[in-house]
Design a protein around this motif. Structure first.
Motif, PDB file in Angstrom:
ATOM      1  N   GLU A  27     -10.354  18.092  -2.067  1.00 12.25           N
ATOM      2  CA  GLU A  27     -10.898  17.494  -3.284  1.00 12.25           C
ATOM      3  C   GLU A  27      -9.982  17.776  -4.467  1.00 12.25           C
ATOM      4  O   GLU A  27      -9.565  18.906  -4.696  1.00 12.25           O
ATOM      5  N   ARG A  85     -13.604  21.547  -0.003  1.00 14.33           N
ATOM      6  CA  ARG A  85     -15.050  21.498  -0.171  1.00 14.33           C
ATOM      7  C   ARG A  85     -15.736  21.358   1.186  1.00 14.33           C
ATOM      8  O   ARG A  85     -15.312  20.556   2.024  1.00 14.33           O
ATOM      9  N   CYS A 141      -7.944  21.655  -7.861  1.00 20.06           N
ATOM     10  CA  CYS A 141      -7.967  21.132  -6.497  1.00 20.06           C
ATOM     11  C   CYS A 141      -8.609  22.198  -5.611  1.00 20.06           C
ATOM     12  O   CYS A 141      -8.416  23.395  -5.840  1.00 20.06           O
ATOM     13  N   GLN A 183      -9.712  17.099  -8.654  1.00 21.42           N
ATOM     14  CA  GLN A 183     -10.414  16.678  -9.865  1.00 21.42           C
ATOM     15  C   GLN A 183      -9.449  15.888 -10.748  1.00 21.42           C
ATOM     16  O   GLN A 183      -8.437  16.406 -11.216  1.00 21.42           O
ATOM     17  N   THR A 219     -20.490  15.072   1.634  1.00 22.06           N
ATOM     18  CA  THR A 219     -19.557  15.430   0.570  1.00 22.06           C
ATOM     19  C   THR A 219     -20.228  15.442  -0.790  1.00 22.06           C
ATOM     20  O   THR A 219     -20.012  16.342  -1.603  1.00 22.06           O
ATOM     21  N   TYR A 248     -10.637  12.347  -3.144  1.00 20.90           N
ATOM     22  CA  TYR A 248     -10.651  13.024  -1.847  1.00 20.90           C
ATOM     23  C   TYR A 248      -9.511  12.482  -0.990  1.00 20.90           C
ATOM     24  O   TYR A 248      -9.387  11.266  -0.825  1.00 20.90           O
ATOM     25  N   LEU A 300     -13.583  12.438  -9.080  1.00 20.08           N
ATOM     26  CA  LEU A 300     -13.026  13.230  -7.992  1.00 20.08           C
ATOM     27  C   LEU A 300     -12.264  12.351  -7.011  1.00 20.08           C
ATOM     28  O   LEU A 300     -12.698  11.237  -6.695  1.00 20.08           O
TER      29      LEU A 300
END
Length: 359
Positions: free
Chosen positions: A187, A173, A170, A189, A264, A199, A197
């Protein structure tokens, strides 16, 4: 929405699951109970009605569901009428038995053209004799794969292999983008190969409300391309939802979301499709599919820079509301399940850099 469950899906087993979900909502939801009850009763009748486009003929289940509803609301007129209707159908089923057919066809003593029928047994007699068959067999191909997908949809405790999960991260970003430097996004993962991903808190409630208010009156039954040569589109039973499209010029909220997606993902939005808004309602679904054209002969592979002819490089999916039950986005090949969370979004690539599909 419940009528849509019955008339658009050939999976009668799934119809029963949807009805049980409706019943739980009736008992626990803040939604007006009269409306849910009305839809349930109408759906139960369609489930057993031979005039329905996809009848199941499972009167026993329909009767049981009606009795459960009457236990909640004993004086409900629709429920009482349905109960009488189903009991009548069950009683008359005895006419298909050889003896009943013989009785029906036997002439009376006056040798006239009229017929006599013996008194029909009561509902209790029917149940005790068990002289009917419950039509609840699940039909179709690839049932094993389908049941795997459904299990993943239902299982809220799905977890990845601990070794694989330990490598996921995590992070905040910002991509050194001016739009994100002052407020980096969160973000998470969810999977590494292929990378998926998640968000968190990606869009404001005010923008969500604006997008929903614009989209709601435009929603129409979702369609898919059923003929790649003619690009003909039509509703299909494996995609049960409503959808519409919004462009940046339709609202500042839509334009802000487009800018955020670009910042993003670092992808250009020049060839992106308009924002597609989908509503699955109760019992809606979209069967397992890929978000790109897998046919090399499709014109989408001939990238000439036009947005309506480009293959889908990636997918960004924003959740505009929380859900009481269901609603998960699942990736059955890798066992990943994403539960909708209002204001969050998931992102994944559909194509490799070579342009081939990321299956």
């Amino acid at each position: 929405m419940t009528e849509k469950i019955i008339t658009t899906t050939k999976d009668n087993h799934q119809q029963m699951i949807d009805l049980k979900t409706l019943k739980r909502m009736f008992e626990n939801s803040q939604y007006p109970k009269y409306e849910i009850e009305k839809q349930i009763q109408e759906t139960i009748k369609k489930l057993s009605n031979n005039d329905s486009p996809q009848p199941q003929g499972n009167i026993e289940h329909a009767l049981a569901l009606s009795e459960e509803m009457l236990a909640i609301d004993p004086s409900n007129e629709r429920g009482l009428a349905n109960k009488d209707y189903f009991e009548y159908i069950l009683q008359n089923r005895t006419l298909i038995e050889p003896q009943a057919i013989k009785d029906f066809n036997s002439p009376n003593d006056s040798d006239s053209t009229s017929t006599t029928v013996k008194s029909l047994p009561s509902q209790n007699d029917l149940i005790n004799k068990k002289n009917y068959k419950v039509n609840n067999q699940r039909l179709g191909k690839d049932l094993e794969k389908l049941e795997t997908v459904e299990k993943l949809c239902r299982d809220t405790n799905t977890k990845l292999d601990p070794h694989r999960a330990s490598k996921l991260v995590c992070r905040y970003r910002h991509n050194n983008h001016p739009y994100l430097l002052w407020m980096p996004i969160k973000e998470e993962q969810l999977f590494d190969k292929p990378e998926i991903l998640l968000y968190h808190d990606i869009i404001r409630n005010a923008d969500i409300d604006e997008i929903k208010s614009l989209a709601t009156p435009r929603l129409q039954r979702a369609v898919v391309v059923v003929n790649s040569e003619s690009s003909k589109q039509a509703p299909v039973d494996y995609r049960i939802s409503k959808s519409t499209w919004l462009k940046d010029e339709d609202s500042p909220a839509v334009a802000r979301l487009s800018r955020l997606i670009s910042a993003t993902t670092t992808l250009s939005m020049e060839t992106a499709e308009p924002l597609q808004i989908g509503n699955y309602g109760i019992g809606g679904h979209y069967d397992v599919h890929v978000d790109f054209s897998s046919n090399p002969d499709d014109e989408l592979w001939e990238n000439d820079g036009k947005a309506d002819k480009c293959n889908r490089i990636a997918t960004w999916l924003t959740y505009l509301n929380d859900v009481e039950q269901g609603g998960a986005t699942v990736f059955p090949e890798i066992g990943v399940r994403v539960t909708p969370e209002k204001g969050s979004a998931i992102f994944w690539y559909n194509l490799y850099t070579s342009g081939t599909g990321n299956m």
